[in-house]
Design a protein around this motif. Structure first.
Motif, mmCIF file in Angstrom:
data_model
loop_
_atom_site.group_PDB
_atom_site.id
_atom_site.type_symbol
_atom_site.label_atom_id
_atom_site.label_comp_id
_atom_site.label_asym_id
_atom_site.label_seq_id
_atom_site.Cartn_x
_atom_site.Cartn_y
_atom_site.Cartn_z
ATOM 1 N N LEU A 115 3.689 10.442 -5.346
ATOM 2 C CA LEU A 115 5.255 10.534 -6.154
ATOM 3 C C LEU A 115 5.869 11.347 -7.102
ATOM 4 C CD1 LEU A 115 6.890 7.435 -4.408
ATOM 5 C CD2 LEU A 115 6.587 9.860 -3.126
ATOM 6 N N GLY A 116 4.347 11.261 -8.222
ATOM 7 C CA GLY A 116 4.502 12.194 -9.162
ATOM 8 C C GLY A 116 5.478 10.729 -10.359
ATOM 9 N N ARG A 117 5.718 9.890 -9.680
ATOM 10 C CA ARG A 117 6.727 8.715 -11.006
ATOM 11 C C ARG A 117 5.763 7.345 -10.690
ATOM 12 N NH1 ARG A 117 8.939 6.664 -7.111
ATOM 13 N NH2 ARG A 117 10.433 7.246 -5.075
ATOM 14 N N PRO A 118 6.601 6.435 -11.296
ATOM 15 C CA PRO A 118 6.020 5.180 -10.933
ATOM 16 C C PRO A 118 6.723 4.748 -9.391
ATOM 17 C CG PRO A 118 6.322 5.682 -13.506
ATOM 18 C CD PRO A 118 7.273 6.892 -12.764
ATOM 19 N N LEU A 119 5.600 4.430 -9.057
ATOM 20 C CA LEU A 119 6.796 2.909 -8.102
ATOM 21 C C LEU A 119 7.777 2.457 -8.191
ATOM 22 C CD1 LEU A 119 3.428 2.800 -5.775
ATOM 23 C CD2 LEU A 119 4.946 4.269 -5.156
ATOM 24 N N ARG A 120 9.052 2.283 -7.395
ATOM 25 C CA ARG A 120 9.579 1.191 -7.086
ATOM 26 C C ARG A 120 10.079 0.922 -5.771
ATOM 27 N NH1 ARG A 120 12.921 6.315 -7.575
ATOM 28 N NH2 ARG A 120 13.274 7.327 -9.646
ATOM 29 N N GLU A 121 10.688 -0.881 -6.013
ATOM 30 C CA GLU A 121 10.391 -1.343 -5.087
ATOM 31 C C GLU A 121 10.591 -1.232 -3.426
ATOM 32 O OE1 GLU A 121 11.670 -5.431 -6.128
ATOM 33 O OE2 GLU A 121 11.011 -5.241 -7.464
ATOM 34 N N ASP A 123 10.173 1.928 -2.252
ATOM 35 C CA ASP A 123 9.359 3.500 -1.951
ATOM 36 C C ASP A 123 8.635 2.317 -0.965
ATOM 37 O OD1 ASP A 123 10.118 4.864 -3.499
ATOM 38 O OD2 ASP A 123 8.992 3.994 -5.202
ATOM 39 N N PRO A 124 8.521 3.508 0.114
ATOM 40 C CA PRO A 124 8.200 2.451 1.181
ATOM 41 C C PRO A 124 6.464 2.914 1.497
ATOM 42 C CG PRO A 124 8.672 4.924 1.936
ATOM 43 C CD PRO A 124 9.313 4.519 0.389
ATOM 44 N N SER A 125 5.949 1.496 1.795
ATOM 45 C CA SER A 125 4.591 1.743 1.629
ATOM 46 C C SER A 125 3.700 3.454 2.548
ATOM 47 C CB SER A 125 3.479 0.683 2.277
ATOM 48 O OG SER A 125 4.408 0.857 4.036
ATOM 49 N N ARG A 126 2.879 3.966 2.437
ATOM 50 C CA ARG A 126 2.477 5.626 3.163
ATOM 51 C C ARG A 126 0.929 4.957 2.804
ATOM 52 N NH1 ARG A 126 3.692 10.681 1.695
ATOM 53 N NH2 ARG A 126 4.511 9.740 -0.476
ATOM 54 N N PRO A 127 -0.419 4.684 3.138
ATOM 55 C CA PRO A 127 -1.364 4.616 3.544
ATOM 56 C C PRO A 127 -2.494 5.777 3.158
ATOM 57 C CG PRO A 127 -1.123 2.960 4.999
ATOM 58 C CD PRO A 127 0.589 3.812 4.622
ATOM 59 N N SER A 128 -3.473 5.960 2.578
ATOM 60 C CA SER A 128 -3.648 7.706 2.446
ATOM 61 C C SER A 128 -5.062 7.270 3.827
ATOM 62 C CB SER A 128 -4.834 7.544 1.137
ATOM 63 O OG SER A 128 -3.986 8.185 0.057
ATOM 64 N N PRO A 129 -4.959 8.610 4.841
ATOM 65 C CA PRO A 129 -5.585 8.066 5.872
ATOM 66 C C PRO A 129 -6.746 7.767 5.529
ATOM 67 C CG PRO A 129 -5.147 10.874 5.327
ATOM 68 C CD PRO A 129 -4.830 9.335 4.108
ATOM 69 N N PRO A 130 -7.788 7.266 5.938
ATOM 70 C CA PRO A 130 -8.844 6.880 6.126
ATOM 71 C C PRO A 130 -10.345 8.222 5.631
ATOM 72 C CG PRO A 130 -8.670 6.427 7.889
ATOM 73 C CD PRO A 130 -7.293 7.143 7.548
ATOM 74 N N THR A 131 -11.101 7.975 5.112
ATOM 75 C CA THR A 131 -11.901 8.908 4.294
ATOM 76 C C THR A 131 -13.240 9.571 5.481
ATOM 77 O OG1 THR A 131 -13.335 8.133 2.684
ATOM 78 C CG2 THR A 131 -11.272 9.347 2.225
ATOM 79 N N ALA A 132 -13.558 10.746 5.793
ATOM 80 C CA ALA A 132 -14.595 10.610 6.283
ATOM 81 C C ALA A 132 -15.981 9.929 5.563
ATOM 82 C CB ALA A 132 -15.006 11.683 6.955
ATOM 83 N N GLY A 133 -16.786 8.879 6.307
ATOM 84 C CA GLY A 133 -18.448 9.111 5.468
ATOM 85 C C GLY A 133 -19.237 7.334 6.027
#
Length: 133
Positions: A115-121, A123-133
């Motif tokens: 987001l380019g800023r500190p998170l706020r309460e 803010d919706p959760s948006r997990p990063s997609p899993p990485t291959a490996g």
């Protein structure tokens, strides 16, 4: 002496926080689920499944901590959402109910950090997609 409850004390982050908090003068209670921490530490541990709202509420009510640091999570797999999202919800509700201050730590398992800023309460959760490996 103030009391601190740390969820996930058998994990990397929780395991680092417990001795630091104890050295800083906190009475520490750490929770674990799958991996019981080795004995001999100067703090107590208790098994806790953060997916179980009633168990979380019962432990926090019994311990009456001044503060809770929530570090328990599951990175991926079929229990990731139940532990990481649901567990955080249960810990937050129980901490509020017993009047404990809550510190919730997160990573890309819950927030991508883009987001380019500190998170706020709100803010919706948006997990990063899993990485291959």
């Amino acid at each position: 002496m103030p009391k601190l409850l740390i969820t996930g004390v058998s994990g990397h982050l929780g395991g680092a926080l417990a001795p630091a908090a104890h050295a800083a003068g906190w009475e520490v209670v750490g929770t674990w689920l799958r991996h019981r921490p080795p004995g001999g530490a100067p703090w107590r541990t208790a098994p806790l499944d953060v997916r179980d709202a009633a168990a979380v509420r019962a432990l926090l009510t019994a311990e009456a901590p001044d503060a809770v640091i929530h570090t328990a999570y599951v990175q991926d797999g079929d229990q990731a959402a139940a532990v990481t999202t649901g567990g955080a919800r249960h810990v937050a509700a129980a901490a509020a109910a017993c009047g404990a201050r809550l510190v919730h730590l997160s990573s890309d398992a819950v927030f991508t950090g883009d987001l380019g800023r500190p998170l706020r309460e709100e803010d919706p959760s948006r997990p990063s997609p899993p990485t291959a490996g």
